[in-house]
Design an enzyme around this catalytic site. Structure first.
Site, mmCIF file in Angstrom:
data_model
loop_
_atom_site.group_PDB
_atom_site.id
_atom_site.type_symbol
_atom_site.label_atom_id
_atom_site.label_comp_id
_atom_site.label_asym_id
_atom_site.label_seq_id
_atom_site.Cartn_x
_atom_site.Cartn_y
_atom_site.Cartn_z
ATOM 1 N N GLU A 127 56.731 22.723 8.279
ATOM 2 C CA GLU A 127 55.405 23.311 8.429
ATOM 3 C C GLU A 127 54.748 23.441 7.059
ATOM 4 O OE1 GLU A 127 55.220 27.140 10.357
ATOM 5 O OE2 GLU A 127 53.039 27.102 10.381
ATOM 6 N N GLU A 269 60.446 29.141 11.650
ATOM 7 C CA GLU A 269 60.831 29.322 13.057
ATOM 8 C C GLU A 269 61.210 28.049 13.800
ATOM 9 O OE1 GLU A 269 57.642 29.748 11.810
ATOM 10 O OE2 GLU A 269 56.127 29.033 13.230
ATOM 11 N N ASN A 270 61.735 26.999 13.133
ATOM 12 C CA ASN A 270 62.096 25.758 13.819
ATOM 13 C C ASN A 270 62.826 26.047 15.133
ATOM 14 O OD1 ASN A 270 61.499 24.450 11.208
ATOM 15 N ND2 ASN A 270 63.395 25.477 10.610
ATOM 16 N N HIS A 302 60.384 38.414 13.380
ATOM 17 C CA HIS A 302 59.187 37.574 13.326
ATOM 18 C C HIS A 302 59.520 36.136 13.748
ATOM 19 C CE1 HIS A 302 55.233 36.345 11.580
ATOM 20 N NE2 HIS A 302 55.888 35.207 11.403
ATOM 21 N N GLU A 303 60.531 35.571 13.118
ATOM 22 C CA GLU A 303 60.863 34.167 13.429
ATOM 23 C C GLU A 303 61.345 34.040 14.871
ATOM 24 O OE1 GLU A 303 59.658 32.360 11.271
ATOM 25 O OE2 GLU A 303 59.620 33.806 9.621
ATOM 26 N N HIS A 306 58.486 34.013 17.288
ATOM 27 C CA HIS A 306 57.735 32.748 17.304
ATOM 28 C C HIS A 306 58.216 31.823 18.421
ATOM 29 C CE1 HIS A 306 54.828 32.607 14.121
ATOM 30 N NE2 HIS A 306 55.670 32.720 13.120
HETATM 31 N N1 B3K Z 1 55.636 29.620 9.907
HETATM 32 C C1 B3K Z 1 56.285 29.796 8.643
HETATM 33 C C2 B3K Z 1 55.403 29.579 7.478
HETATM 34 C C3 B3K Z 1 55.319 28.179 7.017
HETATM 35 C C4 B3K Z 1 54.606 28.083 5.699
HETATM 36 C C5 B3K Z 1 54.352 26.690 5.314
HETATM 37 N N2 B3K Z 1 53.770 26.542 4.015
HETATM 38 C C6 B3K Z 1 56.894 31.152 8.514
HETATM 39 C C7 B3K Z 1 56.382 32.180 9.427
HETATM 40 O O1 B3K Z 1 55.247 32.621 9.346
HETATM 41 O O2 B3K Z 1 57.104 32.557 10.306
HETATM 42 ZN ZN ZN Z 2 55.134 33.355 11.267
#
Ligand code: B3K
Ligand code: ZN
Length: 882
Positions: A127, A269-270, A302-303, A306
């Site tokens: 991301e 959050e993959n 948080h992750e 997601h």
């Molecule tokens: N979604 C990622 C952030 C990615 C940042 C890329 N430069 C972490 C988060 O907000 O959960």
């Molecule tokens: Zn996030």
């Protein structure tokens, strides 16, 4: 390169011409290169029909293209074009299979985007647009595909091979082995992940609300295996909470977290395979502070959250980033509030928002939570998208109520599961589920800037009516001169002389729902009936809207609210207003060369806080901490760093001297409990330690050798990092030179093998108030434990100095600015994302006096003139200089 950076506009959004139903990847990992074989099952987007077959333009950067095969026919290089950003082909069928092979170099990837190495392991960060550094692809979130990934590597060096989903096959040949993973859920490429390394894992399991057993695994490098329990507990708590509060169940049979040392942000959050910065996973009492424990809990949550708000329902394009980030931050902050102290969490979040987001909103990078243009999307992972985004969701929660909000999110998840959608879709689901019109509310998505809400009162004892007039005004921001009025929910109460809330009875115009009035006009008056005496208004309780509230409270009103308001947040806010007033008066005295004086009201208020044993210790600690220097900068017309520092310090010093006895009592009582009870990261223990350390920091200003003895004892004989680091911080900022040097040496020796603790050691010194802090930072950059290649090290030394050491960074010679610009230039090619982040303090140049403005601008111009600026750095510098 810099002048080729293009602006991308939301209004230009077009659905993709082609879709990728299946993505089959094979990685052959070697020490000097990696081969990536991709097989993409592509078809035309049925929603975009035209007579001719459009060109297929695949994103790709820093890839060495070796072969292209379409439906088993090798395509020679005359039939496609490749440039530094893409591969373009002309398909001749509506659907086809495209195979490519590329060679890439994770072993030399210092940008930490795409596939790279952290220590000895391979890992990824895709991301927002990192997947295009792995293979040619339609690297955009509205292209969702089913991924199957095979990883092949040396068995001994990389015994663990991971990707998204479930492992479906594995095997071995000579000294190499392989594993195939399949993710049953369609996803955009930004959620792809791969890990290969020599890792250990802690395993646990979670039984979902439908009695499905999910394997939980946290992978770390072997030396960290004893530091993952807290993260595992946090994960299980998060999974339960999302079921209970949002009805969301986890959807795969396995959930994995991998901790890596080199990571540009907190975590990612993959799908099924979250990758975390070690700083957001590892925590045990002896090496991580209470704050670090809470950060781990919050980021794990948080992750995990997601998985629904981001993965199952994702973003159509990157302008919609706040769709997943604002919502998920709101979700994690509510989780933290439920797990710990709700009021303390709210205070921390608001203090952060006011300091950092309000400053961003007032600066050259101001943007709405749904921006309409960007140059480099990596620059938009901002406090505005995240924290202000979360405040917008919180207001929707306030407007709809708990049940209405849940109805709305249920509809959102049901309606859009498996889709890539927009902020409009989110708001529409909430509106539809509640049959409510949110058209005006949506201005929060499109207008930048922090609205000011000015409030005037008048009381008529004859009619017993109390009037509140609200005027909202939002200052201009880049490309947005005029703003339309916002919908501002103001949660409020009217206090009588006894400090009790009077019943709210609105007469005439306006909307009152429960204890929330809705401001919708530029100017609006609300009339309350049956108000027997002139009340003290408690406005914007719980900080119900991200605005700057202006009301002419008298000192007595503030003291009264501090003691009586039944809203904990507003009690704290009253204490802050009182402290701000006191400090600002001393700023004026300092600048005029007049003696500074301590306001007796503030002292009395603090004395009564310390004397009130019925108060929550955490609240006392929060109320005793003066507003941060950075926040005092933010609320200044023209910020004078030296005066702000001196005034704040003077007040701290006076309070310390005058209330020494009370501080000592609290310190000793709490320290005694710390010595008797084993460490726990629970709200009550954290509260106790924060009051203890707050008291110590005041006491250390009294220059009393007995206090030094206490501090040294705490430094040497604590079983936890919260106490030890607080003691070290106090020593470093004390006049006791030899004790300070000794403590720094001892601490380093004790923790030399723990990089995350050494990060703290760097940060404490970077923040030091000693006059030579810049020289010390420069020296520390040569320290054996420092490397500019590791983002955590950069943040803890360079970032901490530039962001938190107000007088050090803003020294009048401009040496602090020059130092920062040098580091930005050094990082520009190495790691553009980190370089661009570091720039933030320089972008705030308009806040300071003319001389400092010139010096800061000169450094921005020096950066601008440099060769080969990354798009990341170019955008920020360019916008800052406009
Ligand atoms: N979604 C990622 C952030 C990615 C940042 C890329 N430069 C972490 C988060 O907000 O959960
Ligand atoms: Zn996030």
């Amino acid at each position: 390169m810099s002048n080729s950076v293009k602006t991308i506009y939301l209004k230009d959004y077009q659905a993709p011409d082609y879709l990728i139903d299946e993505t089959h990847l094979k990685f052959e990992l070697f020490e000097n290169f990696t081969m990536v074989h991709a097989e993409l099952h592509i078809r035309r987007n049925p929603d975009k029909q035209s007579d001719e077959l459009p060109e297929l333009v695949l994103d790709g950067q820093e890839l060495e293209l070796l072969t292209v095969v379409m439906d088993n026919v090798v395509i020679n290089s005359n039939s496609y074009t490749v440039d530094d950003k893409s591969l373009t082909l002309q398909p001749n069928k509506n659907s086809f299979i495209l195979k490519t092979t590329v060679r890439i170099h994770p072993e030399t990837n210092t940008a930490l985007e795409g596939l790279y190495k952290s220590n000895t392991m391979f890992c990824t960060q895709c991301e927002a647009e990192g997947f295009r550094k792995i293979t040619y692809y339609l690297d955009r979130p509205d292209v969702m595909s089913k991924f199957t990934t095979t990883i092949e590597a040396d068995q001994q060096s990389y015994p663990i091979l991971l990707s998204n989903g479930n492992q479906i096959a594995s095997g071995q040949e000579d000294d190499r082995h392989w594993a195939t993973w399949q993710d049953p859920f369609k996803k955009p490429a930004y959620l792809f992940a791969l890990v290969a390394g020599d890792l250990w894992c802690v395993e646990d399991s979670f039984t979902t609300m439908n009695q499905r057993k999910v394997d939980l695994r946290i992978y770390v490098e072997p030396e960290n295996i004893n530091k993952v329990n807290h993260a595992m507990t946090s994960l299980k708590n998060s999974m339960r909470w999302d079921e209970e509060v949002y009805g969301r169940e986890y959807d795969l049979d396995i959930f994995m977290i991998v901790a890596v040392s080199d990571f540009n942000m907190g975590a990612m959050e993959n799908k099924g395979l979250n990758i975390f910065n070690t700083s957001c996973v590892l925590a045990r009492p002896e090496t991580a502070t209470d704050m670090a424990h809470q950060r781990v809990e919050g980021v794990v949550a948080h992750e995990y959250f997601h998985n629904w708000s981001g993965n199952r329902v994702t973003c159509r394009d990157w302008f919609q980033l706040s769709l997943k980030e604002g919502f998920t931050v709101f979700r994690d902050s509510e989780f933290t509030a439920d797990m710990n102290s709700r009021t303390v969490k709210r205070i921390e979040d608001v203090a952060f928002l006011r300091t950092h987001q309000f400053a961003e909103d007032a600066g050259p990078m101001a943007h709405p939570i749904r921006p309409d243009a960007y140059m480099e999307i990596s620059n938009f992972y901002t406090v505005t998208i995240y924290e202000k985004g979360a405040e917008i969701i919180r207001m929707l929660h306030t407007l709809l109520g708990k049940e209405g909000f849940r109805k709305g999110t249920d509809l959102y998840f049901e309606r859009h599961d498996g889709q890539a959608v927009t902020c409009d879709d989110f708001v529409k689901a909430l509106a539809d589920a509640n049959a409510i019109d949110l058209t005006q509310f949506k201005r929060w998505y499109s207008q930048a800037g922090t609205p000011q809400l000015e409030v005037l009162e008048s009381y008529d004892s004859a009619t017993k009516q109390y009037h509140l007039t609200f005027k909202q005004f939002c200052p201009p921001t880049p490309n947005q001169e005029e703003k339309q009025p916002f919908v501002i929910p103001v949660k409020m109460g009217l206090l009588n002389k006894q400090g009790q809330d009077l019943p709210l009875q609105l007469v005439g115009e306006g909307t009152l729902v429960g204890d929330v009035i809705l401001i919708t006009e530029a100017e609006q008056t609300f009339t309350f009936a049956n108000v027997g005496e002139k009340p003290v208004p408690s406005l914007l309780r719980d900080f119900s809207a991200p605005v700057k509230l202006k009301f002419a409270y008298s000192k007595d009103d503030l003291l009264f609210l501090m003691q009586h308001d039944n809203d904990g947040f507003n009690r704290w806010d009253a204490s802050q207003r009182l402290a701000i007033e006191a400090i600002q008066q001393q700023v004026v005295n300092y600048q005029a060369g007049n003696p500074m004086v301590l306001d007796s009201g503030l002292e009395k208020a603090y004395a009564s806080l310390l004397a009130d044993s019925s108060l929550d210790q955490a609240m006392v600690a929060e109320m005793l901490s003066l507003p941060a220097e950075n926040y005092l900068v933010e609320i200044s017309e023209v910020a004078d760093p030296d005066a702000i520092h001196a005034a704040r310090q003077f007040i701290r010093q006076q309070l310390a001297n005058n209330l020494k006895g009370q501080f000592l009592t609290h310190y000793q009582a709490n320290r005694a409990v710390s010595q008797q009870e084993a460490y726990r990261a629970t709200a009550d223990h954290i509260a106790r330690r924060s009051l203890q350390n707050m008291a110590l920091s005041y006491l250390m200003l009294t220059d009393d050798p007995q206090v030094l003895t206490l501090c040294l004892d705490q430094f040497k004989h604590s079983d936890n990092m919260t106490e030890q680091l607080a003691a070290l911080t106090n020593l470093v900022n004390s006049p006791y030179e030899s004790e300070k040097q000794q403590a720094l040496v001892d601490f380093y020796e004790q923790f030399a093998n723990d990089p995350l603790v050494i990060d703290q050691w760097f940060a404490v010194q970077a923040n030091s108030q000693a006059g030579d802090s810049l020289a010390r930072v420069v020296e520390l950059m040569k320290h054996e434990a420092f490397t500019i290649k590791n983002p955590n090290k950069v943040r803890s030394l360079i970032g901490a100095f530039a962001n938190n050491n107000l007088t050090g960074f803003h020294q009048k010679t401009g040496a602090g600015y020059q130092f920062l610009a040098d580091q930005v230039l050094a990082l520009n090619t190495m790691n553009p994302q980190i370089a661009s982040r570091l720039l933030t303090p320089l972008t705030r140049w308009r806040k300071y006096d003319e001389e400092r403005q010139q010096l800061m601008k000169a450094e921005l111009e020096r950066i601008m003139a440099a060769d080969k600026l990354s798009s990341d750095v170019y955008e920020v510098v360019n916008k800052s200089l406009v």
